[in-house]
Design a protein around this motif. Sequence first.
Motif, short mmCIF file in Angstrom:
data_model
loop_
_atom_site.label_atom_id
_atom_site.label_comp_id
_atom_site.label_asym_id
_atom_site.label_seq_id
_atom_site.Cartn_x
_atom_site.Cartn_y
_atom_site.Cartn_z
N THR A 14 47.38 40.41 37.32
CA THR A 14 47.06 40.56 35.90
C THR A 14 45.58 40.29 35.71
O THR A 14 44.99 39.47 36.39
CB THR A 14 47.87 39.56 35.06
N TYR A 15 45.01 41.01 34.76
CA TYR A 15 43.61 40.80 34.38
C TYR A 15 43.62 40.40 32.91
O TYR A 15 44.16 41.12 32.07
CB TYR A 15 42.82 42.10 34.58
N TYR A 16 43.09 39.24 32.60
CA TYR A 16 43.08 38.76 31.22
C TYR A 16 41.75 39.13 30.57
O TYR A 16 40.69 38.93 31.14
CB TYR A 16 43.26 37.24 31.18
N ILE A 17 41.85 39.70 29.37
CA ILE A 17 40.64 40.11 28.65
C ILE A 17 40.74 39.62 27.21
O ILE A 17 41.82 39.66 26.60
CB ILE A 17 40.45 41.64 28.72
N VAL A 28 47.39 44.97 36.57
CA VAL A 28 46.36 45.52 37.45
C VAL A 28 46.97 46.54 38.41
O VAL A 28 48.07 46.35 38.92
CB VAL A 28 45.68 44.39 38.26
N ARG A 29 46.23 47.60 38.65
CA ARG A 29 46.55 48.56 39.70
C ARG A 29 45.34 48.61 40.62
O ARG A 29 44.23 48.95 40.21
CB ARG A 29 46.81 49.94 39.08
N TRP A 30 45.53 48.23 41.90
CA TRP A 30 44.43 48.18 42.85
C TRP A 30 44.14 49.57 43.39
O TRP A 30 45.05 50.29 43.79
CB TRP A 30 44.77 47.24 44.01
N GLU A 31 42.87 49.96 43.41
CA GLU A 31 42.46 51.25 43.95
C GLU A 31 41.27 51.04 44.88
O GLU A 31 40.40 50.22 44.61
CB GLU A 31 42.09 52.21 42.83
N TRP A 32 41.25 51.81 45.96
CA TRP A 32 40.17 51.72 46.94
C TRP A 32 38.95 52.44 46.40
O TRP A 32 39.03 53.59 45.95
CB TRP A 32 40.60 52.34 48.26
N GLY A 38 35.67 48.30 48.99
CA GLY A 38 36.81 47.40 48.88
C GLY A 38 37.76 47.83 47.78
O GLY A 38 37.59 48.87 47.14
N TRP A 39 38.78 47.03 47.57
CA TRP A 39 39.78 47.29 46.55
C TRP A 39 39.29 46.72 45.22
O TRP A 39 38.84 45.59 45.15
CB TRP A 39 41.10 46.63 46.93
N LEU A 40 39.39 47.51 44.17
CA LEU A 40 39.00 47.05 42.84
C LEU A 40 40.22 47.04 41.92
O LEU A 40 41.06 47.95 42.00
CB LEU A 40 37.94 47.97 42.23
N PRO A 41 40.31 46.04 41.05
CA PRO A 41 41.42 46.01 40.10
C PRO A 41 41.10 46.91 38.90
O PRO A 41 40.09 46.77 38.25
CB PRO A 41 41.47 44.54 39.68
N PHE A 42 41.97 47.87 38.65
CA PHE A 42 41.85 48.72 37.47
C PHE A 42 42.98 48.34 36.52
O PHE A 42 44.08 48.02 36.95
CB PHE A 42 41.98 50.20 37.85
N TYR A 43 42.70 48.35 35.24
CA TYR A 43 43.70 47.97 34.25
C TYR A 43 43.48 48.78 32.98
O TYR A 43 42.40 49.32 32.76
CB TYR A 43 43.62 46.48 33.93
N TYR A 44 44.52 48.88 32.17
CA TYR A 44 44.40 49.50 30.84
C TYR A 44 44.03 48.40 29.86
O TYR A 44 44.75 47.43 29.70
CB TYR A 44 45.71 50.16 30.41
N VAL A 51 39.97 50.79 33.00
CA VAL A 51 38.72 50.11 33.31
C VAL A 51 38.80 49.41 34.66
O VAL A 51 39.84 48.86 35.02
CB VAL A 51 38.40 49.06 32.22
N ALA A 52 37.68 49.41 35.39
CA ALA A 52 37.59 48.62 36.63
C ALA A 52 37.15 47.22 36.26
O ALA A 52 36.26 47.03 35.45
CB ALA A 52 36.60 49.24 37.60
N GLY A 53 37.80 46.22 36.87
CA GLY A 53 37.47 44.84 36.59
C GLY A 53 36.82 44.15 37.78
O GLY A 53 36.68 44.73 38.86
N ASP A 54 36.44 42.92 37.58
CA ASP A 54 35.87 42.09 38.63
C ASP A 54 37.02 41.57 39.50
O ASP A 54 37.93 40.93 38.98
CB ASP A 54 35.11 40.94 37.99
N PRO A 55 36.99 41.83 40.83
CA PRO A 55 38.09 41.36 41.69
C PRO A 55 38.30 39.85 41.66
O PRO A 55 39.42 39.38 41.82
CB PRO A 55 37.68 41.81 43.09
N ASP A 56 37.25 39.08 41.42
CA ASP A 56 37.37 37.63 41.38
C ASP A 56 38.09 37.13 40.13
O ASP A 56 38.55 35.99 40.09
CB ASP A 56 36.00 36.96 41.47
N LYS A 57 38.18 37.96 39.10
CA LYS A 57 38.81 37.55 37.86
C LYS A 57 40.26 38.02 37.74
O LYS A 57 40.93 37.69 36.77
CB LYS A 57 38.01 38.04 36.67
N ALA A 58 40.73 38.80 38.70
CA ALA A 58 42.13 39.22 38.69
C ALA A 58 42.99 38.03 39.12
O ALA A 58 42.64 37.28 40.02
CB ALA A 58 42.34 40.39 39.64
#
Length: 72
Positions: A14-17, A28-32, A38-44, A51-58
């Motif tokens: 989960t990505y909290y915004i 979160v949906r991880w995409e290469w 690397g893998w980036l967390p994408f979320y609605y 949107v692509a998020g910061d991997p450290d904040k997932a």
Amino acid sequence: MRSPKPRRPHGRWTYYILHEDILWPCPVRWEWESGYGGWLPFYYSPTLEFVAGDPDKATKVVKAKAQAGRIS
């Protein structure tokens, strides 16, 4: 020789915004991303943008253990 890409993070994430003073949990949906390497967390987002998020904040979602016995 190409090096193999690392495994995708497993489990639910989960990505909290913060949007309009509300903390929204966004799945979160991880995409290469080869440009990132690397893998980036994408979320609605709450505005329904993908949107692509910061991997450290997932945040990984941990299963809550059910309590055995009586209910208080």
